[in-house]
Design a protein around this motif. Structure first.
Motif, PDB file in Angstrom:
ATOM      1  N   VAL A 120      56.561  22.318  47.261  1.00 47.39           N
ATOM      2  CA  VAL A 120      55.287  21.476  47.699  1.00 47.39           C
ATOM      3  C   VAL A 120      55.356  22.080  49.128  1.00 47.39           C
ATOM      4  CG1 VAL A 120      54.124  19.687  48.217  1.00 47.39           C
ATOM      5  CG2 VAL A 120      55.283  19.828  46.327  1.00 47.39           C
ATOM      6  N   GLU A 121      56.147  22.026  50.105  1.00 47.75           N
ATOM      7  CA  GLU A 121      55.956  22.248  51.435  1.00 47.75           C
ATOM      8  C   GLU A 121      55.742  23.799  51.517  1.00 47.75           C
ATOM      9  OE1 GLU A 121      58.359  20.541  50.332  1.00 47.75           O
ATOM     10  OE2 GLU A 121      58.039  18.428  50.948  1.00 47.75           O
ATOM     11  N   VAL A 122      56.510  24.590  51.015  1.00 46.25           N
ATOM     12  CA  VAL A 122      56.311  26.040  51.123  1.00 46.25           C
ATOM     13  C   VAL A 122      54.974  26.385  50.553  1.00 46.25           C
ATOM     14  CG1 VAL A 122      57.196  28.342  50.105  1.00 46.25           C
ATOM     15  CG2 VAL A 122      58.811  26.496  50.909  1.00 46.25           C
ATOM     16  N   ARG A 123      54.542  25.896  49.560  1.00 44.14           N
ATOM     17  CA  ARG A 123      53.307  26.284  48.904  1.00 44.14           C
ATOM     18  C   ARG A 123      52.143  25.781  49.649  1.00 44.14           C
ATOM     19  NH1 ARG A 123      54.334  25.562  42.164  1.00 44.14           N
ATOM     20  NH2 ARG A 123      55.619  27.419  41.985  1.00 44.14           N
ATOM     21  N   TYR A 124      52.130  24.805  50.323  1.00 43.77           N
ATOM     22  CA  TYR A 124      51.137  24.355  51.293  1.00 43.77           C
ATOM     23  C   TYR A 124      50.864  25.305  52.208  1.00 43.77           C
ATOM     24  CZ  TYR A 124      48.579  21.374  54.622  1.00 43.77           C
ATOM     25  OH  TYR A 124      47.726  21.140  55.394  1.00 43.77           O
ATOM     26  N   LEU A 125      52.282  25.720  52.838  1.00 40.33           N
ATOM     27  CA  LEU A 125      51.994  26.757  53.917  1.00 40.33           C
ATOM     28  C   LEU A 125      51.237  28.063  53.312  1.00 40.33           C
ATOM     29  CD1 LEU A 125      55.271  26.267  56.014  1.00 40.33           C
ATOM     30  CD2 LEU A 125      52.938  25.378  56.540  1.00 40.33           C
ATOM     31  N   ARG A 126      51.607  28.325  52.070  1.00 37.79           N
ATOM     32  CA  ARG A 126      51.101  29.791  51.774  1.00 37.79           C
ATOM     33  C   ARG A 126      49.666  29.576  51.430  1.00 37.79           C
ATOM     34  NH1 ARG A 126      55.609  30.588  47.050  1.00 37.79           N
ATOM     35  NH2 ARG A 126      57.183  31.326  48.250  1.00 37.79           N
ATOM     36  N   PHE A 127      49.196  28.436  50.834  1.00 45.87           N
ATOM     37  CA  PHE A 127      47.600  28.028  50.926  1.00 45.87           C
ATOM     38  C   PHE A 127      46.920  27.932  52.317  1.00 45.87           C
ATOM     39  CE2 PHE A 127      48.931  27.189  46.387  1.00 45.87           C
ATOM     40  CZ  PHE A 127      47.886  27.891  45.669  1.00 45.87           C
ATOM     41  N   GLU A 128      47.462  27.417  53.171  1.00 49.24           N
ATOM     42  CA  GLU A 128      46.848  27.578  54.484  1.00 49.24           C
ATOM     43  C   GLU A 128      46.928  29.048  55.008  1.00 49.24           C
ATOM     44  OE1 GLU A 128      47.781  24.337  57.648  1.00 49.24           O
ATOM     45  OE2 GLU A 128      46.141  23.928  56.329  1.00 49.24           O
ATOM     46  N   ALA A 129      47.893  29.721  54.897  1.00 48.43           N
ATOM     47  CA  ALA A 129      47.768  31.134  55.178  1.00 48.43           C
ATOM     48  C   ALA A 129      46.559  31.683  54.599  1.00 48.43           C
ATOM     49  CB  ALA A 129      49.137  31.771  55.118  1.00 48.43           C
ATOM     50  N   ALA A 130      46.539  31.542  53.204  1.00 48.98           N
ATOM     51  CA  ALA A 130      45.550  32.102  52.251  1.00 48.98           C
ATOM     52  C   ALA A 130      44.274  31.860  52.852  1.00 48.98           C
ATOM     53  CB  ALA A 130      45.703  31.906  50.877  1.00 48.98           C
ATOM     54  N   LEU A 131      43.907  30.533  53.137  1.00 51.57           N
ATOM     55  CA  LEU A 131      42.430  30.386  53.423  1.00 51.57           C
ATOM     56  C   LEU A 131      42.287  30.873  54.991  1.00 51.57           C
ATOM     57  CD1 LEU A 131      42.619  26.476  52.605  1.00 51.57           C
ATOM     58  CD2 LEU A 131      40.967  28.345  51.652  1.00 51.57           C
ATOM     59  N   ALA A 132      43.251  31.023  55.898  1.00 46.60           N
ATOM     60  CA  ALA A 132      42.968  31.571  56.930  1.00 46.60           C
ATOM     61  C   ALA A 132      42.634  33.208  56.985  1.00 46.60           C
ATOM     62  CB  ALA A 132      44.365  31.386  58.140  1.00 46.60           C
ATOM     63  N   ASP A 133      43.296  33.707  56.047  1.00 49.61           N
ATOM     64  CA  ASP A 133      43.350  35.247  55.928  1.00 49.61           C
ATOM     65  C   ASP A 133      42.409  35.763  54.593  1.00 49.61           C
ATOM     66  OD1 ASP A 133      45.311  35.214  57.855  1.00 49.61           O
ATOM     67  OD2 ASP A 133      46.856  35.559  56.578  1.00 49.61           O
ATOM     68  N   PHE A 134      41.440  34.454  54.243  1.00 50.66           N
ATOM     69  CA  PHE A 134      40.732  34.833  53.170  1.00 50.66           C
ATOM     70  C   PHE A 134      40.026  36.129  53.069  1.00 50.66           C
ATOM     71  CE2 PHE A 134      36.978  33.948  50.238  1.00 50.66           C
ATOM     72  CZ  PHE A 134      37.800  33.721  49.081  1.00 50.66           C
ATOM     73  N   ASP A 135      39.633  36.611  54.185  1.00 46.85           N
ATOM     74  CA  ASP A 135      38.529  37.698  54.401  1.00 46.85           C
ATOM     75  C   ASP A 135      39.320  38.846  54.012  1.00 46.85           C
ATOM     76  OD1 ASP A 135      36.090  36.073  54.474  1.00 46.85           O
ATOM     77  OD2 ASP A 135      36.343  36.354  56.841  1.00 46.85           O
ATOM     78  N   THR A 136      40.772  39.025  54.146  1.00 44.36           N
ATOM     79  CA  THR A 136      41.362  40.136  53.879  1.00 44.36           C
ATOM     80  C   THR A 136      41.555  40.326  52.394  1.00 44.36           C
ATOM     81  OG1 THR A 136      43.790  38.947  53.647  1.00 44.36           O
ATOM     82  CG2 THR A 136      42.798  39.784  55.917  1.00 44.36           C
ATOM     83  N   ALA A 137      41.300  39.526  51.474  1.00 44.85           N
ATOM     84  CA  ALA A 137      41.066  39.718  50.048  1.00 44.85           C
ATOM     85  C   ALA A 137      39.766  40.457  49.791  1.00 44.85           C
ATOM     86  CB  ALA A 137      41.205  38.436  49.189  1.00 44.85           C
ATOM     87  N   PHE A 138      40.119  41.693  48.722  1.00 47.66           N
ATOM     88  CA  PHE A 138      38.624  42.075  48.222  1.00 47.66           C
ATOM     89  C   PHE A 138      38.320  41.527  47.003  1.00 47.66           C
ATOM     90  CE2 PHE A 138      36.250  45.029  45.862  1.00 47.66           C
ATOM     91  CZ  PHE A 138      35.570  45.638  46.707  1.00 47.66           C
ATOM     92  N   ILE A 139      37.077  40.880  47.080  1.00 44.70           N
ATOM     93  CA  ILE A 139      36.524  40.256  46.003  1.00 44.70           C
ATOM     94  C   ILE A 139      34.981  41.076  45.914  1.00 44.70           C
ATOM     95  CG2 ILE A 139      35.503  38.232  45.051  1.00 44.70           C
ATOM     96  CD1 ILE A 139      37.907  36.741  46.851  1.00 44.70           C
ATOM     97  N   GLY A 140      34.670  41.688  45.225  1.00 43.73           N
ATOM     98  CA  GLY A 140      33.439  42.652  45.143  1.00 43.73           C
ATOM     99  C   GLY A 140      33.074  43.395  43.843  1.00 43.73           C
ATOM    100  N   THR A 141      32.070  44.143  43.925  1.00 45.94           N
ATOM    101  CA  THR A 141      31.930  45.065  42.654  1.00 45.94           C
ATOM    102  C   THR A 141      32.579  46.160  42.664  1.00 45.94           C
ATOM    103  OG1 THR A 141      30.033  46.110  44.044  1.00 45.94           O
ATOM    104  CG2 THR A 141      29.396  44.235  43.025  1.00 45.94           C
ATOM    105  N   ILE A 142      32.714  46.660  41.489  1.00 49.83           N
ATOM    106  CA  ILE A 142      33.411  48.156  41.207  1.00 49.83           C
ATOM    107  C   ILE A 142      32.876  49.061  42.180  1.00 49.83           C
ATOM    108  CG2 ILE A 142      32.120  48.571  39.510  1.00 49.83           C
ATOM    109  CD1 ILE A 142      35.649  49.550  39.722  1.00 49.83           C
ATOM    110  N   HIS A 143      31.503  49.155  42.514  1.00 51.98           N
ATOM    111  CA  HIS A 143      31.053  50.052  43.109  1.00 51.98           C
ATOM    112  C   HIS A 143      31.303  49.962  44.858  1.00 51.98           C
ATOM    113  CE1 HIS A 143      28.286  49.987  39.909  1.00 51.98           C
ATOM    114  NE2 HIS A 143      28.256  51.329  39.869  1.00 51.98           N
ATOM    115  N   SER A 144      31.332  48.817  45.165  1.00 48.07           N
ATOM    116  CA  SER A 144      31.514  48.566  46.720  1.00 48.07           C
ATOM    117  C   SER A 144      33.038  49.111  46.845  1.00 48.07           C
ATOM    118  CB  SER A 144      31.420  47.111  47.105  1.00 48.07           C
ATOM    119  OG  SER A 144      32.017  45.958  46.295  1.00 48.07           O
TER     120      SER A 144
END
Length: 469
Positions: free
Chosen positions: A101-125
């Motif tokens: 639980v504690e480790v995963r909490y930190l992972r989700f904290e980091a994921a939310l802080a770095d959310f814009d580094t994920a590519f979520i878009g169209t195949i063309h973009s």
């Protein structure tokens, strides 16, 4: 093609090439956002996850839903650590909170802080970003302009070719079918234009539905217009969306550039492809080349792969399923009651969709106690087929009969005390006009239905926002 197995979002994460069949209403977006959360919980950086879909609107919704799911997981983990209540009915949250639980909490904290580094878009973009990363090695003109619609270029090219034919004294050809055929050819990299003159010479004219020479001449005109479109685009440095995909695919598969592209994609460990039934051959080659040896999950509804007007290529879907390590399906529908699902199953149980290997797959009802439409004559069937009285009637007459019948059915439901459960309170209440939607094949049909409803004392509003497709 083996039967797909029911997918358990709380089960072990599938590895390799995975196909996930998701019929309408089965929680596709919920599953994609849940899979992203599951990967984050298991230690995958959010920047190592790529999510691709078909439209900008779908990409925006996915981005919002994924961020919300990550935040839900963070809050649930925080609640567990502090002995506070949380939503233990959500299968994703239940699995995420079952250990570390504690480790995963930190992972989700980091994921939310770095959310814009994920590519979520169209195949063309995604293809555009890939070309931009490769710079000059991509072979693209840095001054090229990307245009969404090349219809004007096609029309100009058609006019140029047909005008030259007029100057040369060649027979007149209508521009509309030429432009339409050219657009189809440009959307299909492997399209062939036929018949050729050589094929015409061996044609059995008694069996031909049109003059073979006319067809061959039309094919030559289409080929000439396609060539002219290429010249115009080259002269103006114009790229269409299909060009972007072809360039990215070529970059990914070319021996000269393949290694560099793969290095830039090393940062991606997990790829989720939404609306995969809309993928064409070029897109599939690009995705498989880049992510075929990673965790690649293809999500879509193969029954929609017959919609070629949206770019769908049934062969791409079938090839992906054939190569997949695991094939799953979302087994429950969360939008429709059991009677609707039973009616659809009875209607489509023996149907195939574009290929005998793509069959109708029945789904269960995922919402217990979902209310039904009750009428003075009892419980209505989930699906009813109504036939026009005169099957030999002309189209305008049949349309008028249908408009009248639709209005009669609606007026009857509203005037005889039909009831439904309230969406918010669950309490049984009278059916209202605002509970009813009528879908029409063309906007021109709507006024006739509206007039018939008005005669029956029912007010209605015609929406002209666009197509549900």
């Amino acid at each position: 093609m083996s039967e797909p197995q029911p997918f358990d979002l709380a089960g072990d994460l599938p590895v390799g090439l995975v196909t996930l069949e998701a019929s309408a209403g089965t929680g596709k977006t919920f599953s994609i956002s849940g899979l992203v959360a599951r990967h984050v919980a298991e230690g995958t950086d959010i920047g190592a996850i790529l999510v691709v879909t078909f439209t900008k609107a779908a990409a925006a919704e996915l981005r919002d839903r994924i961020r919300t799911k990550l935040e839900d997981c963070r809050l649930a983990l925080a609640a567990v650590m502090n002995d506070r209540p949380w939503d233990d009915q959500d299968p994703v949250l239940t699995r995420v909170c079952d250990s570390d639980v504690e480790v995963r909490y930190l992972r989700f904290e980091a994921a939310l802080a770095d959310f814009d580094t994920a590519f979520i878009g169209t195949i063309h973009s995604f293809a555009q970003s890939l070309l931009a990363e490769q710079g000059s090695s991509s072979g693209t003109n840095p001054d090229a302009v990307l245009v969404e619609d090349i219809s004007l270029i096609v029309e100009q090219a058609t006019a140029d070719v047909l005008s030259q034919r007029g100057v040369d004294g060649e027979p007149f050809v209508k521009p509309e079918p030429v432009s339409a055929a050219v657009k189809v050819v440009l959307q299909r990299e492997t399209a062939s234009i036929f018949p050729t003159r050589a094929e015409v010479e061996v044609t059995d004219r008694k069996k031909a539905r049109a003059e073979p020479e006319d067809l061959a001449e039309l094919a030559e005109v289409v080929e000439a217009v396609v060539e002219r479109v290429g010249q115009i685009r080259s002269n103006r440095a114009v790229l269409g969306f299909d060009d972007i995909l072809v360039l990215a695919r070529d970059l990914a598969v070319s021996p000269a550039s393949r290694a560099g592209v793969q290095r830039s994609m090393d940062r991606i460990d997990v790829a989720l492809i939404d609306e995969f039934q809309d993928t064409d051959g070029v897109q599939w080659q690009l995705l498989h080349q880049l992510f075929g040896n990673k965790s690649l999950t293809l999500v879509g509804d193969p029954k929609q792969s017959i919609y070629r007007f949206r770019g769908a290529d049934i062969n791409s879907y079938l090839e992906a399923v054939k190569r997949s390590d695991h094939s799953f399906t979302l087994a429950n529908n969360y939008r429709s009651d059991q009677r609707m699902l039973d009616g659809v199953e009875a209607f489509l149980s023996d149907a195939s969709f574009g290929d005998e290997r793509i069959r109708f797959v029945p789904v269960g009802c995922g919402r217990e106690g979902l209310g039904h439409l009750e009428t003075s004559r009892g419980c209505r069937s989930g699906l009813e087929l109504r036939i026009v009285p005169d099957l030999a009637a002309s189209a305008p007459v049949a349309d008028a009969q249908i408009a009248h019948d639709v209005a009669v059915q609606i007026v009857d439901l509203l005037s005889t005390g039909a009831t439904i459960p309230d969406e918010n309170t669950g309490e049984i209440r009278r059916l209202r006009p605002g509970d009813i939607a009528v879908l029409v094949k063309a906007h021109s049909i709507a006024p006739a239905i509206q007039r018939n409803l008005r005669l029956g004392g029912v007010q209605s509003v015609v929406g002209k926002v666009g197509s549900v497709m």
